[in-house]
Design an enzyme around this catalytic site. Structure first.
Site, PDB file in Angstrom:
ATOM      1  N   HIS A 103       0.837  -1.203   0.000  1.00 24.73           N
ATOM      2  CA  HIS A 103       0.000   0.000   0.000  1.00 24.73           C
ATOM      3  C   HIS A 103       0.866   1.245   0.000  1.00 24.73           C
ATOM      4  CE1 HIS A 103       0.659  -1.350   4.154  1.00 24.73           C
ATOM      5  NE2 HIS A 103       0.769  -0.068   4.457  1.00 24.73           N
ATOM      6  N   HIS A 105       0.784   5.249   1.339  1.00 21.00           N
ATOM      7  CA  HIS A 105       0.119   6.235   2.195  1.00 21.00           C
ATOM      8  C   HIS A 105       0.135   7.592   1.490  1.00 21.00           C
ATOM      9  CE1 HIS A 105       0.429   3.887   6.072  1.00 21.00           C
ATOM     10  NE2 HIS A 105       1.398   3.295   5.392  1.00 21.00           N
TER      11      HIS A 105
HETATM   12  P1  AMP Z   1       1.850   0.140   7.348  1.00 24.71           P
HETATM   13  O1  AMP Z   1       2.327   0.198   8.760  1.00 24.71           O
HETATM   14  O2  AMP Z   1       2.624   0.940   6.369  1.00 24.71           O
HETATM   15  O3  AMP Z   1       1.706  -1.301   6.957  1.00 24.71           O
HETATM   16  O4  AMP Z   1       0.431   0.813   7.335  1.00 24.71           O
HETATM   17  C1  AMP Z   1      -0.748   0.159   7.618  1.00 24.71           C
HETATM   18  C2  AMP Z   1      -1.774   1.233   7.773  1.00 24.71           C
HETATM   19  O5  AMP Z   1      -3.036   0.620   7.730  1.00 24.71           O
HETATM   20  C3  AMP Z   1      -1.697   2.027   9.076  1.00 24.71           C
HETATM   21  O6  AMP Z   1      -1.575   3.411   8.786  1.00 24.71           O
HETATM   22  C4  AMP Z   1      -3.023   1.724   9.764  1.00 24.71           C
HETATM   23  O7  AMP Z   1      -3.534   2.831  10.453  1.00 24.71           O
HETATM   24  C5  AMP Z   1      -3.889   1.302   8.603  1.00 24.71           C
HETATM   25  N1  AMP Z   1      -4.983   0.389   8.899  1.00 24.71           N
HETATM   26  C6  AMP Z   1      -4.921  -0.757   9.626  1.00 24.71           C
HETATM   27  N2  AMP Z   1      -6.109  -1.364   9.641  1.00 24.71           N
HETATM   28  C7  AMP Z   1      -6.944  -0.595   8.901  1.00 24.71           C
HETATM   29  C8  AMP Z   1      -8.315  -0.688   8.536  1.00 24.71           C
HETATM   30  N3  AMP Z   1      -9.088  -1.703   8.944  1.00 24.71           N
HETATM   31  N4  AMP Z   1      -8.853   0.293   7.768  1.00 24.71           N
HETATM   32  C9  AMP Z   1      -8.086   1.322   7.361  1.00 24.71           C
HETATM   33  N5  AMP Z   1      -6.784   1.473   7.665  1.00 24.71           N
HETATM   34  C10 AMP Z   1      -6.217   0.530   8.421  1.00 24.71           C
END
Ligand code: AMP
Length: 139
Positions: A103, A105
């Site tokens: 993903h 951000h």
């Molecule tokens: P990363 O640490 O780069 O893998 O980012 C994962 C991101 O996913 C974090 O910013 C979380 O806040 C976000 N996240 C986790 N679970 C969910 C969810 N159910 N819906 C939306 N965002 C999420």
């Protein structure tokens, strides 16, 4: 794909098995509000393929992902009215990745305002929906 877990939360969101506040979708990519935003208007963009991180994406899907990231980043900047937009992308636990479906951000930034802490405070989906509506109108 390397150790892709089909039960990760983003895979569930893509299958409609977990809720999200959707911002955008096309045949290959999907964008939704981050539930623990580091700034108001924090959006995540994901490919609709089983890829733990960017290294697992083929060239075609990488291009499609980045084109959607640019499209949504423009919409976020316009909708939120932020002077800066940060794009971040973490690969592997050692890099801080916590969800193992690749993903990008999209995070609004402002002069002199520190970035919120990564994945900590949950925001009410109704608040995220208000922001998503503004962003959708700019796509
Ligand atoms: P990363 O640490 O780069 O893998 O980012 C994962 C991101 O996913 C974090 O910013 C979380 O806040 C976000 N996240 C986790 N679970 C969910 C969810 N159910 N819906 C939306 N965002 C999420």
């Amino acid at each position: 794909m390397s150790d892709y877990d089909r039960d990760n939360i983003f895979a569930k969101i893509l299958r409609g098995e977990a809720p999200c506040v959707k911002v955008y979708e096309d045949d290959d990519t999907f964008a939704f509000m981050d539930i623990m935003p580091q700034a108001e208007g924090h959006v995540l963009v994901i490919p609709k393929t089983e890829a733990c991180d960017m290294m697992d994406l083929n060239e075609e899907m990488t291009q499609k992902l980045i084109v959607t990231v640019q499209k949504i980043a423009r919409a976020v900047k316009s909708a939120i009215g932020c002077p800066g937009v940060m794009l971040t992308q973490l690969n592997g636990a050692a890099a801080g990745q916590t969800v193992f479906h690749t993903h990008v951000h999209i995070i609004p930034r402002y002069d002199g305002v520190d970035l919120g802490i990564h994945a900590t405070d949950m925001v009410d989906p109704s608040e995220l929906e208000k922001l998503a509506q503004k962003i959708r109108m700019k796509i």
